[in-house]
Design an enzyme around this catalytic site. Structure first.
Site, short mmCIF file in Angstrom:
data_model
loop_
_atom_site.label_atom_id
_atom_site.label_comp_id
_atom_site.label_asym_id
_atom_site.label_seq_id
_atom_site.Cartn_x
_atom_site.Cartn_y
_atom_site.Cartn_z
N CYS A 111 0.66 89.80 -85.19
CA CYS A 111 0.92 90.98 -86.03
C CYS A 111 2.42 91.16 -86.24
CB CYS A 111 0.23 92.22 -85.44
SG CYS A 111 0.10 93.58 -86.64
N HIS A 152 -5.21 90.65 -85.61
CA HIS A 152 -5.30 90.82 -84.16
C HIS A 152 -6.47 89.99 -83.62
CE1 HIS A 152 -2.40 94.08 -83.45
NE2 HIS A 152 -2.70 94.44 -84.69
N GLU A 172 -7.45 89.61 -80.64
CA GLU A 172 -8.14 90.33 -79.55
C GLU A 172 -9.08 91.41 -80.08
OE1 GLU A 172 -4.48 92.88 -80.25
OE2 GLU A 172 -5.03 90.77 -80.47
#
Length: 201
Positions: A79, A181, A183
């Site tokens: 990011c 992202h 995750e």
């Protein structure tokens, strides 16, 4: 061990949790010794470009990161971390980044709602070990108002479409940037992190 740079830019516990889920050992750190002894570095981040650069500068990490990058250590920016790899950002002014990749960061086109927030498709621009077991046009999770706007075309691995083509994954040698992202991107994100682990092992 993967060093996750903990400079106060975002919730990085979820990233560490995702790495642990993939049996990847990591440590949240700002210690130059730990960073130098790691096998790879992740620079995460949410927030403002210049605030992040100032935080890295105060911690004395800019030269450490540049040195490790020049030494060939695998580095992953996520990011805002990806954007920091570039030379210049035009977020509320004009700011210098780390300069590990050539290019600039600008605000996303006003033709679409900003920020770009939510799930979008990841188009594979070229073959890469990053895409092992990843289907083309898989969905991943984005949250950003700025994006890489000029870059070296040969570095583009994956893109997404939002008011125009946005670089989603870029790579030059040991330096990789991911705009979304992983995750927060479900099974696809976990697979990408696993692919990263296999590339650095």
């Amino acid at each position: 061990m993967i060093a996750i740079i903990d400079y106060g830019a975002g919730n990085i516990k979820s990233l560490q949790f995702a790495l642990t889920k993939q049996n990847m050992d990591s440590e949240l750190t700002t210690d130059p010794k730990v960073i130098k002894n790691s096998k790879a570095i992740i620079l995460p981040g949410v927030g403002a470009f210049n605030d992040a650069m100032e935080a890295l500068n105060k911690l004395g990490l800019i030269e450490v990161l540049k040195h490790e990058a020049a030494a060939g250590k695998p580095m992953l920016g996520i990011c805002l971390g990806m954007q920091l790899f570039y030379e210049t950002s035009y977020e509320d002014g004009m700011w210098n980044g780390l300069g590990l990749l050539r290019g600039e960061v600008s605000r996303i086109s006003n033709s679409v709602k900003v920020p770009h927030m939510g799930w979008n498709t990841l188009t594979q621009e070229k073959e890469s070990p990053w895409f092992t077991k990843i289907t083309d046009s898989a969905y991943v999770y984005f949250v950003h108002s700025y994006a890489v706007s000029s870059f070296q075309e040969e570095t583009l691995l994956g893109s997404t479409d939002y008011g125009g083509k946005i670089p989603a994954i870029v790579q030059k040698g040991n330096i990789t940037g991911i705009q979304f992202h992983p995750e927060k991107s479900g099974a696809t994100g976990l697979q990408l992190l696993q692919n990263f682990g296999e590339m650095i092992s």
